[in-house]
Design a protein around this motif. Sequence first.
Motif, PDB file in Angstrom:
ATOM      1  N   VAL A 153       0.844  -1.204   0.000  1.00 32.28           N
ATOM      2  CA  VAL A 153       0.000   0.000   0.000  1.00 32.28           C
ATOM      3  C   VAL A 153       0.871   1.242   0.000  1.00 32.28           C
ATOM      4  CG1 VAL A 153      -1.661   1.336   1.357  1.00 32.28           C
ATOM      5  CG2 VAL A 153      -1.985  -1.122   1.061  1.00 32.28           C
ATOM      6  N   TYR A 154       1.940   1.214   0.784  1.00 27.81           N
ATOM      7  CA  TYR A 154       2.856   2.358   0.842  1.00 27.81           C
ATOM      8  C   TYR A 154       3.458   2.631  -0.526  1.00 27.81           C
ATOM      9  CZ  TYR A 154       6.662   5.311   2.607  1.00 27.81           C
ATOM     10  OH  TYR A 154       7.526   6.352   2.842  1.00 27.81           O
ATOM     11  N   ALA A 155       3.869   1.571  -1.223  1.00 28.61           N
ATOM     12  CA  ALA A 155       4.474   1.741  -2.545  1.00 28.61           C
ATOM     13  C   ALA A 155       3.476   2.298  -3.555  1.00 28.61           C
ATOM     14  CB  ALA A 155       5.020   0.410  -3.029  1.00 28.61           C
ATOM     15  N   ILE A 156       2.215   1.885  -3.434  1.00 32.97           N
ATOM     16  CA  ILE A 156       1.189   2.345  -4.369  1.00 32.97           C
ATOM     17  C   ILE A 156       0.807   3.794  -4.105  1.00 32.97           C
ATOM     18  CG2 ILE A 156      -1.231   2.035  -5.042  1.00 32.97           C
ATOM     19  CD1 ILE A 156      -0.790  -0.985  -4.491  1.00 32.97           C
ATOM     20  N   VAL A 157       0.620   4.137  -2.839  1.00 34.37           N
ATOM     21  CA  VAL A 157       0.156   5.484  -2.492  1.00 34.37           C
ATOM     22  C   VAL A 157       1.279   6.509  -2.584  1.00 34.37           C
ATOM     23  CG1 VAL A 157      -0.888   6.880  -0.663  1.00 34.37           C
ATOM     24  CG2 VAL A 157      -1.664   4.532  -1.019  1.00 34.37           C
ATOM     25  N   TYR A 158       2.505   6.090  -2.269  1.00 32.92           N
ATOM     26  CA  TYR A 158       3.645   7.005  -2.274  1.00 32.92           C
ATOM     27  C   TYR A 158       4.733   6.463  -3.198  1.00 32.92           C
ATOM     28  CZ  TYR A 158       1.011   7.964   1.944  1.00 32.92           C
ATOM     29  OH  TYR A 158      -0.004   8.197   2.831  1.00 32.92           O
ATOM     30  N   PRO A 159       4.508   6.486  -4.503  1.00 31.94           N
ATOM     31  CA  PRO A 159       5.433   5.841  -5.447  1.00 31.94           C
ATOM     32  C   PRO A 159       6.815   6.476  -5.479  1.00 31.94           C
ATOM     33  CG  PRO A 159       3.773   7.132  -6.615  1.00 31.94           C
ATOM     34  CD  PRO A 159       3.340   7.074  -5.188  1.00 31.94           C
ATOM     35  N   GLU A 160       6.947   7.711  -5.039  1.00 37.25           N
ATOM     36  CA  GLU A 160       8.250   8.367  -5.053  1.00 37.25           C
ATOM     37  C   GLU A 160       9.082   8.024  -3.818  1.00 37.25           C
ATOM     38  OE1 GLU A 160       9.191   9.970  -7.762  1.00 37.25           O
ATOM     39  OE2 GLU A 160       7.221   9.426  -8.561  1.00 37.25           O
ATOM     40  N   ALA A 161       8.463   7.393  -2.819  1.00 38.09           N
ATOM     41  CA  ALA A 161       9.182   7.065  -1.588  1.00 38.09           C
ATOM     42  C   ALA A 161      10.040   5.813  -1.785  1.00 38.09           C
ATOM     43  CB  ALA A 161       8.190   6.860  -0.453  1.00 38.09           C
ATOM     44  N   ASP A 162      10.970   5.607  -0.872  1.00 42.04           N
ATOM     45  CA  ASP A 162      11.840   4.437  -0.902  1.00 42.04           C
ATOM     46  C   ASP A 162      11.117   3.278  -0.218  1.00 42.04           C
ATOM     47  OD1 ASP A 162      13.776   2.498  -0.772  1.00 42.04           O
ATOM     48  OD2 ASP A 162      15.250   3.735   0.301  1.00 42.04           O
ATOM     49  N   TYR A 163      10.597   2.358  -0.995  1.00 41.42           N
ATOM     50  CA  TYR A 163       9.843   1.225  -0.454  1.00 41.42           C
ATOM     51  C   TYR A 163      10.681   0.407   0.522  1.00 41.42           C
ATOM     52  CZ  TYR A 163       7.852  -3.478  -0.239  1.00 41.42           C
ATOM     53  OH  TYR A 163       7.377  -4.685   0.206  1.00 41.42           O
ATOM     54  N   PHE A 164      11.970   0.294   0.296  1.00 37.75           N
ATOM     55  CA  PHE A 164      12.814  -0.601   1.078  1.00 37.75           C
ATOM     56  C   PHE A 164      13.338   0.022   2.368  1.00 37.75           C
ATOM     57  CE2 PHE A 164      13.003  -2.262  -3.237  1.00 37.75           C
ATOM     58  CZ  PHE A 164      12.677  -3.597  -3.000  1.00 37.75           C
ATOM     59  N   ALA A 165      13.029   1.280   2.629  1.00 33.33           N
ATOM     60  CA  ALA A 165      13.503   1.959   3.835  1.00 33.33           C
ATOM     61  C   ALA A 165      12.460   1.863   4.945  1.00 33.33           C
ATOM     62  CB  ALA A 165      13.801   3.427   3.529  1.00 33.33           C
ATOM     63  N   LEU A 166      12.922   1.656   6.173  1.00 34.77           N
ATOM     64  CA  LEU A 166      12.055   1.780   7.341  1.00 34.77           C
ATOM     65  C   LEU A 166      11.696   3.247   7.471  1.00 34.77           C
ATOM     66  CD1 LEU A 166      10.810   0.537   9.944  1.00 34.77           C
ATOM     67  CD2 LEU A 166      12.984   1.102  11.076  1.00 34.77           C
ATOM     68  N   THR A 167      10.412   3.566   7.334  1.00 36.35           N
ATOM     69  CA  THR A 167       9.992   4.966   7.221  1.00 36.35           C
ATOM     70  C   THR A 167       8.792   5.247   8.107  1.00 36.35           C
ATOM     71  OG1 THR A 167      10.690   4.972   4.901  1.00 36.35           O
ATOM     72  CG2 THR A 167       9.268   6.775   5.632  1.00 36.35           C
ATOM     73  N   GLN A 168       8.881   6.323   8.874  1.00 37.92           N
ATOM     74  CA  GLN A 168       7.749   6.804   9.656  1.00 37.92           C
ATOM     75  C   GLN A 168       6.948   7.781   8.807  1.00 37.92           C
ATOM     76  OE1 GLN A 168       8.561   9.466  12.974  1.00 37.92           O
ATOM     77  NE2 GLN A 168       7.087   8.364  14.258  1.00 37.92           N
ATOM     78  N   TYR A 169       5.645   7.605   8.785  1.00 33.12           N
ATOM     79  CA  TYR A 169       4.798   8.528   8.032  1.00 33.12           C
ATOM     80  C   TYR A 169       3.481   8.711   8.761  1.00 33.12           C
ATOM     81  CZ  TYR A 169       2.216   4.438   6.292  1.00 33.12           C
ATOM     82  OH  TYR A 169       1.461   3.290   6.207  1.00 33.12           O
ATOM     83  N   SER A 170       2.834   9.840   8.514  1.00 35.21           N
ATOM     84  CA  SER A 170       1.593  10.180   9.195  1.00 35.21           C
ATOM     85  C   SER A 170       0.512  10.524   8.188  1.00 35.21           C
ATOM     86  CB  SER A 170       1.803  11.366  10.141  1.00 35.21           C
ATOM     87  OG  SER A 170       2.731  11.042  11.157  1.00 35.21           O
ATOM     88  N   GLU A 171      -0.708  10.106   8.489  1.00 40.82           N
ATOM     89  CA  GLU A 171      -1.862  10.390   7.648  1.00 40.82           C
ATOM     90  C   GLU A 171      -2.984  10.957   8.505  1.00 40.82           C
ATOM     91  OE1 GLU A 171      -1.158   6.936   4.266  1.00 40.82           O
ATOM     92  OE2 GLU A 171      -2.641   6.599   5.831  1.00 40.82           O
ATOM     93  N   ASP A 172      -3.787  11.818   7.895  1.00 35.19           N
ATOM     94  CA  ASP A 172      -4.874  12.414   8.658  1.00 35.19           C
ATOM     95  C   ASP A 172      -6.215  11.786   8.285  1.00 35.19           C
ATOM     96  OD1 ASP A 172      -4.773  13.722   6.114  1.00 35.19           O
ATOM     97  OD2 ASP A 172      -5.985  15.356   6.921  1.00 35.19           O
ATOM     98  N   TYR A 173      -7.062  11.623   9.305  1.00 33.05           N
ATOM     99  CA  TYR A 173      -8.371  11.005   9.160  1.00 33.05           C
ATOM    100  C   TYR A 173      -9.403  11.862   9.886  1.00 33.05           C
ATOM    101  CZ  TYR A 173      -5.585   6.901   7.940  1.00 33.05           C
ATOM    102  OH  TYR A 173      -4.686   6.048   7.356  1.00 33.05           O
ATOM    103  N   ASP A 174     -10.642  11.670   9.506  1.00 34.99           N
ATOM    104  CA  ASP A 174     -11.747  12.380  10.149  1.00 34.99           C
ATOM    105  C   ASP A 174     -12.665  11.345  10.785  1.00 34.99           C
ATOM    106  OD1 ASP A 174     -13.811  13.945  10.981  1.00 34.99           O
ATOM    107  OD2 ASP A 174     -14.293  14.790   9.022  1.00 34.99           O
ATOM    108  N   PHE A 175     -12.717  11.326  12.112  1.00 31.90           N
ATOM    109  CA  PHE A 175     -13.609  10.424  12.829  1.00 31.90           C
ATOM    110  C   PHE A 175     -14.834  11.160  13.368  1.00 31.90           C
ATOM    111  CE2 PHE A 175      -9.533   8.109  13.269  1.00 31.90           C
ATOM    112  CZ  PHE A 175      -9.922   6.937  12.656  1.00 31.90           C
ATOM    113  N   GLY A 176     -15.134  12.307  12.772  1.00 37.99           N
ATOM    114  CA  GLY A 176     -16.319  13.044  13.180  1.00 37.99           C
ATOM    115  C   GLY A 176     -16.060  14.063  14.265  1.00 37.99           C
ATOM    116  N   GLU A 177     -14.843  14.113  14.777  1.00 37.15           N
ATOM    117  CA  GLU A 177     -14.514  15.071  15.833  1.00 37.15           C
ATOM    118  C   GLU A 177     -13.284  15.889  15.441  1.00 37.15           C
ATOM    119  OE1 GLU A 177     -14.178  13.110  19.576  1.00 37.15           O
ATOM    120  OE2 GLU A 177     -16.273  12.463  19.601  1.00 37.15           O
ATOM    121  N   GLY A 178     -13.181  16.226  14.167  1.00 42.50           N
ATOM    122  CA  GLY A 178     -12.044  16.977  13.680  1.00 42.50           C
ATOM    123  C   GLY A 178     -10.973  16.072  13.109  1.00 42.50           C
TER     124      GLY A 178
END
Length: 239
Positions: A153-178
């Motif tokens: 999923v990481y490789a598909i969503v972020y094709p420019e990233a290094d798939y083989f590197a241990l990488t921390q990443y953050s994504e934002d979601y809306d659970f109805g409270e911001g």
Amino acid sequence: MPDSVSTSATPAADYDGFAAAYSASNENNLFNAYYARPEMMRLAGDVAGLKILDAGCGSGPMMEALRAKDAVVSGFDLSPAMVELARRRLGEGADVRVADLAAPLPYPDDAFDLVVASLSLHYVKDWAPVLAELRRVLEPRGRLIVSIIHPTVYAIVYPEADYFALTQYSEDYDFGEGTVWMTYWHRPLQDVVNTFIDAGFGIKEVTEPPPAVNTPAELLPTADGRSFICFLFFELEAR
């Protein structure tokens, strides 16, 4: 998909701040209620009489499902708010504790027949000590069932990233409270598998399942209900 992404070292989400909203979503959304949880339960199989630990139990839906199949279930979560919700769900007598998956666990050696870790390992940078602890609390030949975000999923969503590197990443979601930022650690599939092996686990089964057959049609991302790349599931055995 998330609204946006950051690959900076954003702190992990504080679940205490949105525990109730997250728990409510978890009850009936596609990814938890009709995808991850059904497959985890299928891999668990006949659990009657088994001593089971839910590692990262959240508000306790899997503990509840396992207990309904006559398992003896304990669980822990890093979030005190989630643990409180789990106690409300399961009753005050339930063995639900506040504990950190990335720290020594408050259980004796060989305490469990089965450990389930559903969508919790991908929050942790270093898996080696975590898996050592999970193996410690398992009886010999005990099983560990894991679900994680599928590495591809990481490789598909972020094709420019290094798939083989241990990488921390953050994504934002809306659970109805911001907006809520959730932070994960990506590692390539070879590292996932080899870390399990190095920790003393044998691989019994790996699955990339379709959604549950009872998934409401309006939740499915494709009209024909075919499978999609989302999570990856492992049934492991302690050796």
